[in-house]
Scaffold this active site. Structure first.
Site, PDB file in Angstrom:
ATOM      1  N   GLY A  43      60.146  88.341  12.811  1.00 35.19           N
ATOM      2  CA  GLY A  43      60.720  89.345  11.915  1.00 35.19           C
ATOM      3  C   GLY A  43      61.408  88.769  10.692  1.00 35.19           C
ATOM      4  O   GLY A  43      61.677  89.489   9.730  1.00 35.19           O
ATOM      5  N   THR A  45      64.109  86.949   7.988  1.00 36.39           N
ATOM      6  CA  THR A  45      65.448  87.328   7.527  1.00 36.39           C
ATOM      7  C   THR A  45      65.619  88.837   7.554  1.00 36.39           C
ATOM      8  O   THR A  45      66.622  89.362   8.040  1.00 36.39           O
ATOM      9  CB  THR A  45      65.677  86.810   6.094  1.00 36.39           C
ATOM     10  OG1 THR A  45      65.587  85.394   6.119  1.00 36.39           O
ATOM     11  CG2 THR A  45      67.037  87.223   5.566  1.00 36.39           C
ATOM     12  N   CYS A  46      64.653  89.558   7.016  1.00 38.14           N
ATOM     13  CA  CYS A  46      64.789  91.015   6.879  1.00 38.14           C
ATOM     14  C   CYS A  46      65.144  91.654   8.210  1.00 38.14           C
ATOM     15  O   CYS A  46      66.100  92.407   8.324  1.00 38.14           O
ATOM     16  CB  CYS A  46      63.488  91.592   6.339  1.00 38.14           C
ATOM     17  SG  CYS A  46      63.408  93.378   6.440  1.00 38.14           S
ATOM     18  N   LYS A  55      71.579  97.362   7.229  1.00 34.79           N
ATOM     19  CA  LYS A  55      71.430  98.819   7.063  1.00 34.79           C
ATOM     20  C   LYS A  55      71.909  99.557   8.304  1.00 34.79           C
ATOM     21  O   LYS A  55      72.376 100.703   8.217  1.00 34.79           O
ATOM     22  CB  LYS A  55      69.984  99.204   6.728  1.00 34.79           C
ATOM     23  CG  LYS A  55      69.627  99.092   5.266  1.00 34.79           C
ATOM     24  CD  LYS A  55      70.197  97.891   4.647  1.00 34.79           C
ATOM     25  CE  LYS A  55      69.716  97.258   3.460  1.00 34.79           C
ATOM     26  NZ  LYS A  55      70.228  95.953   3.146  1.00 34.79           N
ATOM     27  N   GLY A 119      55.747  75.057  11.865  1.00 36.39           N
ATOM     28  CA  GLY A 119      54.431  74.841  11.267  1.00 36.39           C
ATOM     29  C   GLY A 119      54.543  74.005  10.002  1.00 36.39           C
ATOM     30  O   GLY A 119      55.403  74.279   9.164  1.00 36.39           O
ATOM     31  N   GLY A 184      80.588  86.683  -4.843  1.00 36.61           N
ATOM     32  CA  GLY A 184      79.259  87.104  -5.289  1.00 36.61           C
ATOM     33  C   GLY A 184      79.079  88.593  -5.108  1.00 36.61           C
ATOM     34  O   GLY A 184      79.228  89.110  -3.994  1.00 36.61           O
ATOM     35  N   ASP A 314      60.036  85.294  -0.558  1.00 41.20           N
ATOM     36  CA  ASP A 314      61.229  84.657  -1.132  1.00 41.20           C
ATOM     37  C   ASP A 314      61.035  83.179  -1.479  1.00 41.20           C
ATOM     38  O   ASP A 314      61.814  82.627  -2.250  1.00 41.20           O
ATOM     39  CB  ASP A 314      62.398  84.747  -0.142  1.00 41.20           C
ATOM     40  CG  ASP A 314      63.004  86.129  -0.056  1.00 41.20           C
ATOM     41  OD1 ASP A 314      62.408  87.066  -0.625  1.00 41.20           O
ATOM     42  OD2 ASP A 314      64.058  86.271   0.576  1.00 41.20           O
ATOM     43  N   HIS A 453      64.458 123.591  -4.432  1.00 35.05           N
ATOM     44  CA  HIS A 453      65.896 123.802  -4.632  1.00 35.05           C
ATOM     45  C   HIS A 453      66.500 124.361  -3.353  1.00 35.05           C
ATOM     46  O   HIS A 453      65.908 125.256  -2.738  1.00 35.05           O
ATOM     47  CB  HIS A 453      66.118 124.799  -5.777  1.00 35.05           C
ATOM     48  CG  HIS A 453      67.556 125.150  -5.956  1.00 35.05           C
ATOM     49  ND1 HIS A 453      68.446 124.294  -6.561  1.00 35.05           N
ATOM     50  CD2 HIS A 453      68.270 126.245  -5.571  1.00 35.05           C
ATOM     51  CE1 HIS A 453      69.650 124.847  -6.565  1.00 35.05           C
ATOM     52  NE2 HIS A 453      69.577 126.044  -5.979  1.00 35.05           N
TER      53      HIS A 453
HETATM   54  P1  NAD Z   1      72.036  87.696  -6.063  1.00 30.64           P
HETATM   55  O1  NAD Z   1      71.521  86.562  -6.856  1.00 30.64           O
HETATM   56  O2  NAD Z   1      71.447  89.019  -6.212  1.00 30.64           O
HETATM   57  O3  NAD Z   1      73.611  87.869  -6.350  1.00 30.64           O
HETATM   58  C1  NAD Z   1      74.487  86.790  -6.267  1.00 30.64           C
HETATM   59  C2  NAD Z   1      75.703  87.100  -7.101  1.00 30.64           C
HETATM   60  O4  NAD Z   1      76.626  86.043  -6.957  1.00 30.64           O
HETATM   61  C3  NAD Z   1      75.387  87.224  -8.586  1.00 30.64           C
HETATM   62  O5  NAD Z   1      75.978  88.396  -9.076  1.00 30.64           O
HETATM   63  C4  NAD Z   1      76.024  85.969  -9.177  1.00 30.64           C
HETATM   64  O6  NAD Z   1      76.482  86.146 -10.492  1.00 30.64           O
HETATM   65  C5  NAD Z   1      77.184  85.738  -8.217  1.00 30.64           C
HETATM   66  N1  NAD Z   1      77.669  84.369  -8.173  1.00 30.64           N
HETATM   67  C6  NAD Z   1      76.946  83.224  -8.203  1.00 30.64           C
HETATM   68  N2  NAD Z   1      77.786  82.158  -8.128  1.00 30.64           N
HETATM   69  C7  NAD Z   1      79.048  82.651  -8.049  1.00 30.64           C
HETATM   70  C8  NAD Z   1      80.331  82.064  -7.943  1.00 30.64           C
HETATM   71  N3  NAD Z   1      80.481  80.737  -7.919  1.00 30.64           N
HETATM   72  N4  NAD Z   1      81.404  82.865  -7.875  1.00 30.64           N
HETATM   73  C9  NAD Z   1      81.267  84.216  -7.906  1.00 30.64           C
HETATM   74  N5  NAD Z   1      80.079  84.824  -8.010  1.00 30.64           N
HETATM   75  C10 NAD Z   1      78.975  84.052  -8.063  1.00 30.64           C
HETATM   76  O7  NAD Z   1      72.022  87.191  -4.546  1.00 30.64           O
HETATM   77  P2  NAD Z   1      72.318  87.927  -3.170  1.00 30.64           P
HETATM   78  O8  NAD Z   1      73.180  89.115  -3.365  1.00 30.64           O
HETATM   79  O9  NAD Z   1      72.769  86.832  -2.277  1.00 30.64           O
HETATM   80  O10 NAD Z   1      70.895  88.405  -2.734  1.00 30.64           O
HETATM   81  C11 NAD Z   1      69.818  87.477  -2.612  1.00 30.64           C
HETATM   82  C12 NAD Z   1      68.502  88.162  -2.835  1.00 30.64           C
HETATM   83  O11 NAD Z   1      68.225  89.050  -1.783  1.00 30.64           O
HETATM   84  C13 NAD Z   1      68.467  88.954  -4.126  1.00 30.64           C
HETATM   85  O12 NAD Z   1      67.237  88.781  -4.752  1.00 30.64           O
HETATM   86  C14 NAD Z   1      68.635  90.359  -3.662  1.00 30.64           C
HETATM   87  O13 NAD Z   1      68.018  91.303  -4.520  1.00 30.64           O
HETATM   88  C15 NAD Z   1      67.970  90.333  -2.299  1.00 30.64           C
HETATM   89  N6  NAD Z   1      68.595  91.334  -1.447  1.00 30.64           N
HETATM   90  C16 NAD Z   1      68.199  92.610  -1.546  1.00 30.64           C
HETATM   91  C17 NAD Z   1      68.818  93.573  -0.790  1.00 30.64           C
HETATM   92  C18 NAD Z   1      68.380  94.983  -0.892  1.00 30.64           C
HETATM   93  O14 NAD Z   1      67.296  95.254  -1.367  1.00 30.64           O
HETATM   94  N7  NAD Z   1      69.192  95.937  -0.472  1.00 30.64           N
HETATM   95  C19 NAD Z   1      69.869  93.265   0.038  1.00 30.64           C
HETATM   96  C20 NAD Z   1      70.257  91.963   0.096  1.00 30.64           C
HETATM   97  C21 NAD Z   1      69.608  91.009  -0.660  1.00 30.64           C
END
Ligand code: NAD
Length: 474
Positions: A43, A45-46, A55, A119, A184, A314, A453
Site C-alpha cells: 500500500g 506511503t498513501c 484522512k 528489489g 512546514g 513520488d 438545489h
Molecule cells: P510541501 O513541499 O508541500 O510543503 C513543505 C512546506 O515546508 C513548504 O511550505 C515549505 O516552504 C516549508 N518549509 C521548508 N523548509 C522549511 C523550514 N526550514 N522551516 C519552515 N518551513 C519550511 O511538503 P509536504 O507538506 O511535506 O508534502 C509533501 C508532498 O506530499 C507534497 O507534494 C504534497 O502535495 C503531498 N501531499 C499531499 C497531500 C494531499 O493531497 N492531501 C497530503 C500530504 C502530502
C-alpha cells in the site's frame, strides 16, 4: 541462487502507483509481479502512513467538531470526549484492512505475483529480490520503479522519533500531546496541525515562506490562514534557528522577519518540510537510467534513459517539467499509462496542468489548473469570478459556511484556466472542475449547467456566473 522467474512486468513498490500498474498489467494479460519490502505490508506511503491514516484522523476531527457544535443543531451532547487510544486503533485497523485488501484481494484475484523483500535492478532486464532467507532473481521484459518517497530531513535538526518527529512517527503516537510545533505549512504540516489542534493539542505552525499552503492561489492561502488561525497559531516567514530536546519536550528558537529570535516550547515538534525520493538502493547504477537530485529522471512517457525501465510517482522527476507533483492520484494514473502503452494502446501523456491538489484541513482546500499569478505569468488576460459558500443554502444547512470558490478564466475565449476552492467538501467538489478543465469548458457552459438545489456544487456554478457577471447570489 534459485532459478529466475520470468515476467512481462516487474514493479518495485506496492504503493498506489505500483499496485495499480501491476493490476492493470495483469488485467491486460501481462505476467506481472510486485516487489515490496515494507514489513507493514502493501500500500505504500498513501495507504500505510499517508493519505489513509491522516484522512481517517481528519474525519474523527470533523465529527468531533460537529459534536462539540451540536447545540447549534438543537442536539444536547454535553460530554463529548476524545478517546485518543481508540481513535488511533481505529486508524490502524482501517490501514491494516486496506493493506491486506491489496495483497489478498487485488493481487490474488488478478494473478499478480508478490515478492516480499528488497528489489534492486541488476542490469536493465533483471530485478533481484533480497529477503531474509532468499535471493530471488526475476527476469522482466519491463520494469516499473514505484519506490515512492520519505519525509525530508531539516538540516541542523535531528529527528529522533521521540520529541522531534516526522509524519511517520506522529501517526503512531500513543498519547495525545499537550502541545505541538509543526515546521512546514504544506499539505502534510497543515493536515496534521488541523488534526491535533482539533483533538485538543496547542499547535504552533512555522512556515518559512510568507504564506501557508504556498502552492495554492494567494487568496486561498490568505483565507486558509484566517480560518485555520482560529484553531492554531501560525507564523509565516519563520526561520528555525535551533531545536533543543529536553526530557519533557523541545525548545525551538525561530526568527521571523526583522524581529528578535523567539523561543517556543512544546511537548513535540513535527518536521513537515517536504518529501525526498527513495532511490538510493535500487541498483539504478546498473542501468543507463539517471538520477537528478535523487529523483529518477523520466521523459513524458515515464521511461528512464534505459529503454524498458520506467519510473512513476513520488520518486520521479520529469526531464522537461520539474517539479513533478507528489500525489497518489498522479502515481496511479502514471502507472496505468505506462502499462497501457506497453500493451500497444495509445495513451496520451498525463497533462500535469490538470492535476488536482487537495488538503483535508477544515475548511478543506482544493484546486486544479493555474493560479491567478501563474496564469498572469503566462501572459493571459484574465477574468476572475468568486463566490462565497455563505451565500448558498446548503452550507448554512450543514453549518459550514466559511470559504469561497474562485475561477480564473481566459478573458478572450472564456476557457477555465484554474479553479480554487476553500470550504466544505472542497476536496470532493473539485472533481467537477477537473472535468471542466479536461473538456476545456467555458465559464458560460458551467454557469448554464443545471446544478441541483440546494447543494454545495452550486458554488462552482455561481462562481462561473460571477465570471460572466450574471451571478444571482454573489
Ligand atoms: P510541501 O513541499 O508541500 O510543503 C513543505 C512546506 O515546508 C513548504 O511550505 C515549505 O516552504 C516549508 N518549509 C521548508 N523548509 C522549511 C523550514 N526550514 N522551516 C519552515 N518551513 C519550511 O511538503 P509536504 O507538506 O511535506 O508534502 C509533501 C508532498 O506530499 C507534497 O507534494 C504534497 O502535495 C503531498 N501531499 C499531499 C497531500 C494531499 O493531497 N492531501 C497530503 C500530504 C502530502
Amino acid at each position: 541462487m534459485p532459478l529466475s522467474d520470468a515476467f512481462d512486468l516487474v514493479v518495485i513498490g506496492s504503493g498506489p502507483g505500483g499496485y495499480t500498474a501491476a493490476v492493470r498489467a495483469a488485467q491486460l494479460g501481462m505476467r506481472a509481479a510486485v516487489v515490496e519490502r515494507d514489513p507493514e505490508g502493501c500500500g505504500g506511503t498513501c495507504l500505510l502512513r499517508g493519505c489513509v491514516p491522516t484522512k481517517t484522523l481528519l474525519h474523527t476531527a470533523e465529527l468531533l467538531d460537529d459534536m462539540r457544535n451540536a447545540r447549534a443543531f438543537g442536539i444536547v451532547a454535553d460530554s463529548v470526549d476524545l478517546n485518543f487510544t481508540a481513535v488511533m486503533e481505529r486508524k490502524s485497523h482501517i490501514v491494516r484492512r486496506l493493506s491486506r485488501g491489496v495483497e489478498n484481494h487485488l493481487f490474488k484475484k488478478n494473478g499478480v505475483a508478490l515478492f516480499k523483500g528488497t528489489g534492486r535492478l541488476d542490469g536493465p532486464r533483471k530485478v533481484i529480490v533480497d529477503s531474509v532467507d532468499v535471493r530471488q532473481p526475476l527476469d522482466a521484459d519491463a520494469v516499473v520503479i514505484a519506490a515512492g518517497s520519505k519525509p525530508r530531513d531539516l538540516p541542523g535538526v535531528s529527528i529522533d522519533g521521540r520529541r522531534i518527529m516526522t509524519s511517520d512517527h506522529i501517526l503512531e503516537l500513543r498519547e495525545l500531546p499537550q502541545s505541538l510545533i509543526v515546521i512546514g505549512a504544506g499539505a502534510v504540516g497543515i493536515e496534521l496541525a488541523s488534526i491535533f489542534a482539533r483533538f485538543g493539542s496547542v499547535v504552533t505552525v512555522l512556515e518559512a515562506l510568507p504564506r501557508i499552503l504556498p502552492s495554492e492561489d494567494e487568496e486561498i492561502s490568505a483565507e486558509a490562514a484566517r480560518a485555520l488561525g482560529k484553531q492554531m497559531k501560525i507564523v509565516t516567514s519563520a526561520r528555525v534557528e535551533s531545536v533543543a530536546v529536553k526530557e519533557s519536550g523541545v525548545d525551538l528558537v525561530y526568527s521571523a522577519g526583522e524581529d528578535a529570535p523567539r523561543t517556543i516550547s512544546a511537548e513535540l515538534a513535527l518536521v513537515a518540510v517536504g518529501r525526498a525520493p527513495v532511490s538510493d538502493d535500487l541498483g539504478i547504477e546498473t542501468t543507463r537510467a539517471r538520477l537528478d537530485r535523487g529523483f529518477i529522471r523520466v521523459n513524458a512517457t515515464l521511461e528512464t534513459e534505459e529503454p524498458g525501465v520506467y519510473a512513476i510517482g513520488d520518486v520521479v522527476t520529469l526531464a522537461d517539467r520539474p517539479p513533478h507533483p507528489q500525489f497518489a492520484h498522479v502515481a496511479s494514473h502514471e502507472g496505468v499509462g505506462v502499462v497501457e502503452r506497453l500493451t500497444g494502446r495509445s495513451v496520451e501523456p498525463l497533462n500535469y496542468d490538470l492535476v488536482p491538489s487537495a488538503t483535508y484541513c477544515s475548511p478543506e482546500v482544493a484546486s486544479v489548473g493555474l493560479s491567478e499569478a501563474a496564469a498572469r505569468l503566462r501572459g493571459r488576460e484574465l477574468r476572475i469570478g468568486r463566490f462565497p459558500f455563505a451565500n448558498l443554502a446548503k452550507p448554512r444547512i450543514i453549518g459550514r459556511e466559511a470559504g469561497f470558490v474562485k475561477i480564473v478564466a481566459d478573458a478572450r475565449y472564456d476557457e477555465i484556466l484554474g479553479v480554487h476552492m476553500i470550504g466544505p467538501h472542497a476536496t470532493d467538489l473539485i472533481a467537477e472542475a477537473c472535468l471542466a478543465l479536461r473538456l476545456e469548458a467555458t465559464t458560460e457552459e458551467i454557469a448554464r449547467t443545471l446544478h441541483a438545489h440546494p447543494t454545495l456544487p452550486e458554488a462552482l456554478m455561481q462562481a462561473a456566473a460571477a465570471v460572466q457577471g450574471s451571478s444571482i447570489d454573489a
